[in-house]
Design an enzyme around this catalytic site. Structure first.
Site, PDB file in Angstrom:
ATOM      1  N   TYR A 107     -21.079  30.123 -14.910  1.00  0.00           N
ATOM      2  CA  TYR A 107     -20.311  31.249 -14.362  1.00  0.00           C
ATOM      3  C   TYR A 107     -19.733  32.038 -15.530  1.00  0.00           C
ATOM      4  CZ  TYR A 107     -16.583  33.816 -12.031  1.00  0.00           C
ATOM      5  OH  TYR A 107     -15.767  34.819 -11.574  1.00  0.00           O
TER       6      TYR A 107
ATOM      7  N   GLU B 257     -19.250  40.202 -12.809  1.00  0.00           N
ATOM      8  CA  GLU B 257     -19.376  38.749 -12.664  1.00  0.00           C
ATOM      9  C   GLU B 257     -20.844  38.351 -12.602  1.00  0.00           C
ATOM     10  OE1 GLU B 257     -16.906  36.371  -9.598  1.00  0.00           O
ATOM     11  OE2 GLU B 257     -18.902  36.498  -8.734  1.00  0.00           O
TER      12      GLU B 257
END
Ligand code: GDP
Ligand code: MN
Length: 353
Positions: free
Chosen positions: A95, A175
């Protein structure tokens, strides 16, 4: 404004970041290169878990899956198109994100070794969360590499490009989840989520996205805000936002519908407000001069009819064509309140209920 994955990935690609080869599927005629991963293009996360991401190997499987995903509603949204991507052989999913942190007035780099669909379940302590030093990205790249378990030299150029894409596009969030390390040893942006600052729309004539702000006068203040506002005139719109905050609620947006507002433009504003996930009241504060109260009333009625799950409305109208507006609204059993204060009081009671 939240971009769709394919829009965000187009930006990432032009910034020189590695993204899978892909094509857009709008109907069943254009069959993508197979095998492919079909992905629902809705501007919400959790598509994988909801069944909106499917691998297809054959033409038949493609057709069946495409029909299903095009009809699949995810968190209230159904896609207009699908993204068909080359299948990537994933070794590891991480992530990585950049975001604006208003409290510290900085851009932060947030990363976790374990990305993918289960990222919400990750241990909070396992996240790297550091402020970007805008004078040099090198220290951040070192920390990112150490955190994810790679060489700084491999990740520094990617962080550099990610940061450039963030800055040049006036993003508030970028993101990458999953940030993929493939079995053959390459990095790929497996997903791309990007939010752009609506207030910067004036300097981006190239912004031509599905959710592009039709009105430059719509500004997102807090994506997690609970009260949406619609007003006319910049001064009244600001005063309305301030009054919501002083009443102890979280304003989500600023919106000045302007002097020439018509039913359609106000309805567009309602649809935009529906993109915010936590709204439990919409406060409408109109002091009509050039704007006509009856136009606003018509938009309110259309919104009530067309938008399922429209949050409760708290409406104060005054000025041009006020009587006509009240007549239109009361025929639909929609009440108005005499002052903004009354609207706020009622909104607060409704959201505490
Ligand atoms: P989200 O659930 O909305 O965040 O959608 P993602 O684009 O992140 O996809 C969800 C998950 O599907 C990813 O975390 C991957 O595990 C998986 N996935 C997506 N694309 C591919 C692919 O090309 N190959 C493989 N093996 N898995 C994929
Ligand atoms: Mn994802």
């Amino acid at each position: 404004m939240k971009l769709l994955e394919y829009e965000a990935k187009a930006i990432l690609r032009s910034a020189g970041l590695p993204v899978p080869t892909s094509s857009i599927v709008a109907d069943l005629e254009n069959i993508p290169k197979l095998p492919a991963v079909l992905k629902s293009q809705v501007a919400v996360g959790g598509r994988g878990k909801a069944g909106g991401v499917r691998t297809v190997e054959t033409k038949e499987a493609f057709e069946a899956a495409a029909v299903e995903i095009l009809q699949l509603e995810i968190k209230g949204f159904t896609p207009r198109v699908l993204l068909a991507e080359e299948k990537i052989d994933i070794a590891r999913e991480h992530y990585v994100s950049l975001l604006i942190d208003r409290d510290t007035a900085s851009i932060r780099l947030v990363a976790h070794k374990n990305g993918g669909v289960e990222v919400e379940d990750n241990d909070k302590a396992g996240f790297l969360n550091i402020a970007i030093d805008t004078s040099s990205l090198e220290p951040c790249a070192e920390k990112l590499a150490a955190h994810l378990g790679y060489e700084t030299a491999d990740l520094a150029p990617l962080l550099q490009k990610l940061y450039a894409a963030f800055i040049e596009n006036d993003a508030t969030l970028l993101e990458i989840n999953p940030f993929v390390f493939t079995k053959d040893g390459n990095f790929v942006c497996g997903d791309g989520k990007m939010e752009l600052d609506d207030a910067a729309a004036f300097r981006h004539p190239e912004w031509d996205f599905e959710g592009a702000p039709v009105e430059a006068n719509f500004v997102t203040l807090d994506p997690h805000g609970t009260v949406a506002t619609i007003a006319n005139g910049a001064g009244l719109a600001m005063a309305t936002v301030d009054a919501v905050a002083s009443a102890g609620m979280k304003p989500a947006n600023f919106l000045d519908i302007g002097g020439g507002a018509n039913t359609e433009s106000v309805l567009t504003a309602f649809n935009k407000i529906m993109e915010f996930p936590h709204i439990d009241a919409i406060v409408i504060n109109i002091f009509a001069g050039i704007t006509r109260c009856d136009e606003v009333a018509r938009a309110v009625i259309a919104a009530k009819q067309q938008i399922p799950d429209l949050p409760p409305l708290f409406i104060r109208l005054a000025g041009t064509n006020f009587e006509e507006a009240v007549a239109l609204l009361s025929a639909e059993n929609i009440t108005t309140l005499a002052t903004l204060e009354e609207c706020l009081k009622a909104a607060k009671e409704a959201s505490n209920a």
